[in-house]
Design an enzyme around this catalytic site. Structure first.
Site, PDB file in Angstrom:
ATOM      1  N   CYS A 199      36.252  48.028  40.702  1.00  0.00           N
ATOM      2  CA  CYS A 199      37.322  48.960  41.060  1.00  0.00           C
ATOM      3  C   CYS A 199      37.400  50.140  40.092  1.00  0.00           C
ATOM      4  CB  CYS A 199      38.646  48.202  41.073  1.00  0.00           C
ATOM      5  SG  CYS A 199      40.101  49.221  41.414  1.00  0.00           S
TER       6      CYS A 199
ATOM      7  N   CYS B   3      39.774  31.912  26.319  1.00  0.00           N
ATOM      8  CA  CYS B   3      38.407  32.329  26.615  1.00  0.00           C
ATOM      9  C   CYS B   3      37.830  32.955  25.343  1.00  0.00           C
ATOM     10  CB  CYS B   3      38.426  33.342  27.759  1.00  0.00           C
ATOM     11  SG  CYS B   3      36.840  34.131  28.098  1.00  0.00           S
ATOM     12  N   HIS B   4      36.514  32.910  25.207  1.00  0.00           N
ATOM     13  CA  HIS B   4      35.886  33.474  24.018  1.00  0.00           C
ATOM     14  C   HIS B   4      36.183  34.963  23.870  1.00  0.00           C
ATOM     15  CE1 HIS B   4      32.629  34.990  21.388  1.00  0.00           C
ATOM     16  NE2 HIS B   4      32.822  33.843  20.775  1.00  0.00           N
ATOM     17  N   THR B   5      36.419  35.653  24.976  1.00  0.00           N
ATOM     18  CA  THR B   5      36.747  37.083  24.903  1.00  0.00           C
ATOM     19  C   THR B   5      38.029  37.308  24.114  1.00  0.00           C
ATOM     20  OG1 THR B   5      35.645  37.470  27.015  1.00  0.00           O
ATOM     21  CG2 THR B   5      37.192  39.152  26.281  1.00  0.00           C
TER      22      THR B   5
ATOM     23  N   ARG C 287      39.228  48.658  36.730  1.00  0.00           N
ATOM     24  CA  ARG C 287      38.124  48.032  36.006  1.00  0.00           C
ATOM     25  C   ARG C 287      38.564  47.746  34.567  1.00  0.00           C
ATOM     26  NH1 ARG C 287      32.435  51.042  36.430  1.00  0.00           N
ATOM     27  NH2 ARG C 287      33.282  51.207  38.549  1.00  0.00           N
TER      28      ARG C 287
ATOM     29  N   CYS D 164      36.139  49.318  45.983  1.00  0.00           N
ATOM     30  CA  CYS D 164      36.927  48.295  46.677  1.00  0.00           C
ATOM     31  C   CYS D 164      36.627  48.267  48.171  1.00  0.00           C
ATOM     32  CB  CYS D 164      38.421  48.522  46.444  1.00  0.00           C
ATOM     33  SG  CYS D 164      38.972  48.090  44.773  1.00  0.00           S
TER      34      CYS D 164
ATOM     35  N   ARG E  22      37.105  24.461  27.689  1.00  0.00           N
ATOM     36  CA  ARG E  22      38.361  25.180  27.920  1.00  0.00           C
ATOM     37  C   ARG E  22      39.534  24.359  27.415  1.00  0.00           C
ATOM     38  NH1 ARG E  22      35.981  29.172  28.075  1.00  0.00           N
ATOM     39  NH2 ARG E  22      36.048  30.874  29.609  1.00  0.00           N
TER      40      ARG E  22
ATOM     41  N   CYS F 152      42.116  47.690  43.699  1.00  0.00           N
ATOM     42  CA  CYS F 152      43.154  48.578  44.227  1.00  0.00           C
ATOM     43  C   CYS F 152      43.112  48.632  45.747  1.00  0.00           C
ATOM     44  CB  CYS F 152      43.005  49.975  43.635  1.00  0.00           C
ATOM     45  SG  CYS F 152      41.567  50.908  44.259  1.00  0.00           S
TER      46      CYS F 152
ATOM     47  N   HIS G   5      44.062  36.069  28.972  1.00  0.00           N
ATOM     48  CA  HIS G   5      43.726  36.627  30.290  1.00  0.00           C
ATOM     49  C   HIS G   5      43.280  35.576  31.295  1.00  0.00           C
ATOM     50  CE1 HIS G   5      39.870  36.432  28.195  1.00  0.00           C
ATOM     51  NE2 HIS G   5      39.264  36.503  29.378  1.00  0.00           N
ATOM     52  N   GLU G   6      43.283  34.305  30.936  1.00  0.00           N
ATOM     53  CA  GLU G   6      43.035  33.238  31.921  1.00  0.00           C
ATOM     54  C   GLU G   6      44.333  32.468  32.083  1.00  0.00           C
ATOM     55  OE1 GLU G   6      38.311  32.062  31.412  1.00  0.00           O
ATOM     56  OE2 GLU G   6      39.837  30.598  30.908  1.00  0.00           O
TER      57      GLU G   6
ATOM     58  N   CYS H 262      38.681  33.915  34.818  1.00  0.00           N
ATOM     59  CA  CYS H 262      37.642  34.664  34.103  1.00  0.00           C
ATOM     60  C   CYS H 262      36.305  33.945  34.107  1.00  0.00           C
ATOM     61  CB  CYS H 262      38.099  34.976  32.680  1.00  0.00           C
ATOM     62  SG  CYS H 262      36.892  35.898  31.701  1.00  0.00           S
TER      63      CYS H 262
ATOM     64  N   CYS I 224      39.718  52.520  46.454  1.00  0.00           N
ATOM     65  CA  CYS I 224      38.591  53.308  45.936  1.00  0.00           C
ATOM     66  C   CYS I 224      37.295  52.944  46.659  1.00  0.00           C
ATOM     67  CB  CYS I 224      38.439  53.086  44.427  1.00  0.00           C
ATOM     68  SG  CYS I 224      37.840  51.438  43.969  1.00  0.00           S
TER      69      CYS I 224
END
Length: 398
Positions: free
Chosen positions: A132, A66-68, A136, A124, A391, A118, A88-89, A196, A121
């Protein structure tokens, strides 16, 4: 000859049996480590510690770029945290669980997600929020919440985590709240992209903009997230989907995602919101902004129809950017909204998004433009930097 169900059960039982042998043990595996900003990742042997309280150790089978990941690898304009394992993907299988984990077990198929749920909270428990308090996204934290320590190391030296997932590793440790348990029959090499960007764009349209059948939608930015937003408009039954982008090369590809018309702001001497208003007899019913540029955000808001138009902001702007528009745009009953991860709660909602794919309501294959073996992960970065494709799937076992 066994049925598909019996064959699957056989494979599942053997998978769980193999994983039980590593339960509680340090696992040595390969990971792509970012040692410093902007330098190629290095495939290293890392030690992955067992999961602690409310943690799960996952065998990653497929991950995508991902670009992130690229943004934090370049470390421009943010706190550099190195050495680090990005990613993260992804899609994988639970190898073992830590203390207190009751809703996952070895062998379960999961998607790690950069934000969490979670389930305790106020956010959630709210039907309106997915932000969250506990889980988060935190891009600066390179350790686990339980003890503020990393589960990765090389010769005793800690290697930092990334957004709680670190999927550029054959095994990773993730908080249970950041794992979506999914249908084990779903192909992980396809649904991993739902961790993501694709879910973010899709949810921005389906959950937040909520266009009606036959309505008009403008999508600003035709990268992967924007095309996912267009896909959401297509699924919702929008009759006109206007793609807005400065890169004319993206227009042809966007047709596959339901985009019916294209507007390049560079082709006009007037603001693009005025162009869109003229094309649509006063403005579109909905707009989704996916660039992060403040001018595009303003245009996305000002191009929606008065009385009922809704604009949704998805892109993340520069921290010093300021949104300026006339208050009359709001008083004339235009609505401006923002969204985070498409308003999806990871554990509660992502499994149903996977089912949309399984039911052929959602097409994921068209987002996947490249595939590389894990040993060539840097090629995926090269493709992203060149702006080629959407992707790239990284096969961890190759």
């Amino acid at each position: 000859m066994c049925s598909i169900t019996n064959c699957f059960q056989f494979l599942y039982n053997n998978q769980v049996k193999i994983m039980s042998s590593t339960n509680g043990q340090v696992i040595r595996c390969k990971a792509a480590v970012a040692w410093e900003a902007g330098k190629p990742l290095v495939i290293e042997e890392v030690e992955v510690a067992p999961p602690q309280k409310m943690e799960v150790r996952v065998k990653i089978l497929f991950t995508s770029l991902c670009h992130t990941d690229v943004y934090f690898w370049e470390a421009k304009g943010q706190n550099p945290v190195f050495p680090r394992i990005l990613g993260h993907e992804a899609g994988g299988v639970v190898e073992s669980v830590g203390e207190g984990v009751t809703d996952l077990q070895p062998g379960d198929h999961v998607l790690p997600v950069f934000t969490g749920e979670c389930k305790e909270c106020a956010h959630c428990k709210s039907e309106e929020s997915n932000m969250c308090d506990l889980l988060r996204i935190n891009t600066d934290r390179g350790v686990m919440l339980h003890d503020q320590k990393s589960r990765f190391s090389i010769n005793g030296k800690p290697i930092f985590h990334f957004v709680g997932t670190s999927t550029f590793s054959e095994y990773t440790v993730v908080h249970v709240g950041c794992l979506a348990k999914i249908n084990p029959l779903a192909p992980l090499d396809k649904v991993c992209v739902l961790s993501c960007g694709i879910s973010t764009g899709l949810g921005a349209t389906l959950n937040v903009a909520q266009p009606k059948k036959g309505s008009s939608v403008a999508v600003f930015g035709l990268g992967a997230v924007g095309l996912a937003a267009a896909e959401g408009a297509r699924i919702a039954g929008a009759s006109r989907i206007i793609g807005v982008d400065l890169n004319a090369n993206r227009f042809e590809l966007a047709k596959k995602f339901g985009v019916t018309e294209f507007v390049n702001p560079k082709d006009y001497k007037k603001p693009v919101q005025e162009v869109i208003a003229e094309l649509t007899n006063g403005g579109v019913d909905r707009s989704v902004e996916c660039t992060g540029h403040i001018d595009a955000m303003i245009s996305a808001f000002e191009c929606v129809h008065d009385g009922w138009g809704v604009a949704v902001l998805v892109g993340v702007p520069h921290k010093d950017a300021v949104f300026k528009t006339s208050p009359m745009n709001l008083l004339n009953e235009r609505t401006l909204k923002g969204t985070f991860f498409g308003n999806y709660k990871p554990r509660s909602d992502i499994p149903s998004v996977v089912e949309k794919y399984m039911n052929k309501e959602l097409e994921l294959e068209k987002f996947i433009t490249h595939e590389v073996p894990f040993s060539e992960i840097n090629k995926a970065f090269e493709l992203m930097l060149k702006g080629e494709g959407l992707r790239c799937i990284i096969h961890m076992d190759a």
